[in-house]
Design an enzyme around this catalytic site. Sequence first.
Site, PDB file in Angstrom:
ATOM      1  N   ASP A   1      -4.922   0.107  -2.838  1.00 17.21           N
ATOM      2  CA  ASP A   1      -4.258   0.215  -1.981  1.00 17.21           C
ATOM      3  C   ASP A   1      -2.299   0.138  -1.440  1.00 17.21           C
ATOM      4  O   ASP A   1      -2.900  -1.374  -2.165  1.00 17.21           O
ATOM      5  CB  ASP A   1      -4.280   0.184  -0.516  1.00 17.21           C
ATOM      6  CG  ASP A   1      -3.743   0.888   1.120  1.00 17.21           C
ATOM      7  OD1 ASP A   1      -4.225   2.089   1.148  1.00 17.21           O
ATOM      8  OD2 ASP A   1      -3.890  -0.064   1.416  1.00 17.21           O
TER       9      ASP A   1
ATOM     10  N   GLU B   1      -2.605   3.812  -5.974  1.00 16.99           N
ATOM     11  CA  GLU B   1      -1.524   4.534  -4.944  1.00 16.99           C
ATOM     12  C   GLU B   1      -0.641   4.338  -4.780  1.00 16.99           C
ATOM     13  O   GLU B   1      -0.117   3.359  -4.312  1.00 16.99           O
ATOM     14  CB  GLU B   1      -2.630   3.718  -3.798  1.00 16.99           C
ATOM     15  CG  GLU B   1      -2.144   5.192  -2.071  1.00 16.99           C
ATOM     16  CD  GLU B   1      -1.265   4.860  -1.176  1.00 16.99           C
ATOM     17  OE1 GLU B   1      -0.969   5.765  -0.721  1.00 16.99           O
ATOM     18  OE2 GLU B   1      -1.826   3.590  -0.910  1.00 16.99           O
TER      19      GLU B   1
END
Length: 634
Positions: A313, A366
Amino acid sequence: MEWITSADRYVFGQGTHYEIYKKLGAHLIYDEKDEEKTTVHFAVWAPHAVKVSVVGSFNNWDLNANIMTPLETSGIWETYVKGAKQWDMYKFAITTKYGEVLYKADPYAFHAETRPGTASKICDIDGFTWNDSEWIKETEKHDSETRPMSIYECHLGSWQKDFSLNEDGFYDYRILAEKLASYVKEMGYTHVELMGILEHPYDGSWGYQVTGYYAPTSRYGSPEDFMFLVDFLHRKGIGVILDWVPAHFPKDAHGLANFDGEPLYEYADTRKGEHPDWGTKVFDYNKNEVKNFLIANALFWVEKYHIDALRVDAVASMLYLDYGRSNGNWVPNKYGGNENLEAIEFFKHINSIMSRRAPRAFLIAEESTAWPKVTCRPEDDGLGFKYKWNMGWMNDFLDYMRSDPYFRKGAHNKITFSLTYAFSERYILVLSHDEVVHLKCSMLEKMPGYEVDKHANLRAAYTFMMGHPGKKLLFMGQDFAQKTEWNEKTSLQWELLNDPLHLRMQKHVKDLLTLYKKTKELYAYDNDWRSFEWINCDDADRSIFSFVRKNPRDYKDCLIFVCNFTPIDRPDYCVGVPVEGTYKMILTSYVDINDVTKTVRKKSYKSLKEPADNRPYRVNVPLRAYESFILKLQ
């Protein structure tokens, strides 16, 4: 016995003790003569502490009952506690140099008390019997690049609920295993990506503010229950991806923030050590012990829980020192730039060691910017990730799809632009949870027009997505056109499947996923530019796109995609094709609005030796309003 050796301490200090979780934390030692009699070894890294003790349900939380011993200059404290046992709760009581006593959860705990409780729990995670050897062998044998990958992103707590079970309506991991596997298998997805598995105190963070990096959340059961879920999914042929958050952590009093009275896991300088947008702390990637904590954690999920991949993330927030920070409120690197050199080294290190120790598993970035070489090897000055989320495609695609069809001709390049860089990285096309929250609307409600138009737009959009190069990801609920935005407090709107339009959407996505999995041209050559050819990318006035997906070497079994993004029928439409032959319509997004349950008859079309779209042959095929169809050369 010496639990933590001088060699352990040295390698930890170097940042390369890849199984440090076997040394730090709480570990049960069974009496050989009587397994009911146990001793637990406790160890914690707290170099700034003046005194550390372990307190818990086994000693009535007495500060002085089990005082820990420092191990030379390593910053590690340890002790043995006789009589402590499985499931006992505990914390480390850390006395700072200012005389304050901090009660901290164990950073290496394997299990934790269910929120709102914040204690760690003693837990032996070595007894589970795995039955997924066939899956492991298969993933070791094949490179994921050449295999289909269609990911179902899922938040377990809100996928389905049953409030007769508990006040939150949560199913446990074991019940979820069968329910989730059945749905994912039936739909044709190859992987699930699970949000919010690492322990976190606040439901509303969706699991992105982690306090227990080594503990699967106790909301849905024990560590062994989570192992059962992974094992069950693997036995059904489904891969498991976890969201992983090495970018930041929350300031909760029991967590990592100011762990021993001073910044330890975070940068001391708040211009580097705090995210102003999120109100969280940033890991200090300059400290070997902190990098070791994170790298060992990634390996832990792969080696102990058989996880197939970690989706990392907020990578951009780690790479840029000025991410979310105004001028004057960030610290340049030693060259005066905004790149976080320590985070870059961290990524190269973790991806390198993952590829050596656990080559079947991988990391997904990401990363929302144009940072170069995210998926290139560290040896070639890349970051080493296996895949990168294609955020640029997602933003452009959704901007186009939410626009009124009348104005789509002015946004034509929103669809074509992604093909200028589609092969620069190994991409995953994502329509994730982030796109259906915070007043962004559900996928269905992004679409223009009346209800039937919204559905037609979305079916056409999904068809285009399946033809675009890159692996695929859909968030739960999108495959049956959930109407409302996602809310972690409520279940998905499964009742919508009583509506024929929503049922048809689900069937269309299932048909797409089934076709994708069985058609090599749609997945095996995603990183070869020769696998994609535009037929006509210039038909802006009619907002129609056509392209070929193929084997890079020839046109045998090639697929022709035609996508009409306006509500206008084109009964005289023709599309140029590369070779002579018969082209069968194998899938269409069109449905009869008078009977959406009716299956549209698929036809075959013989090519004509007449040029069209700069191709030597053409196929005349009627194109309906908002229709995307796929032809396959027979």
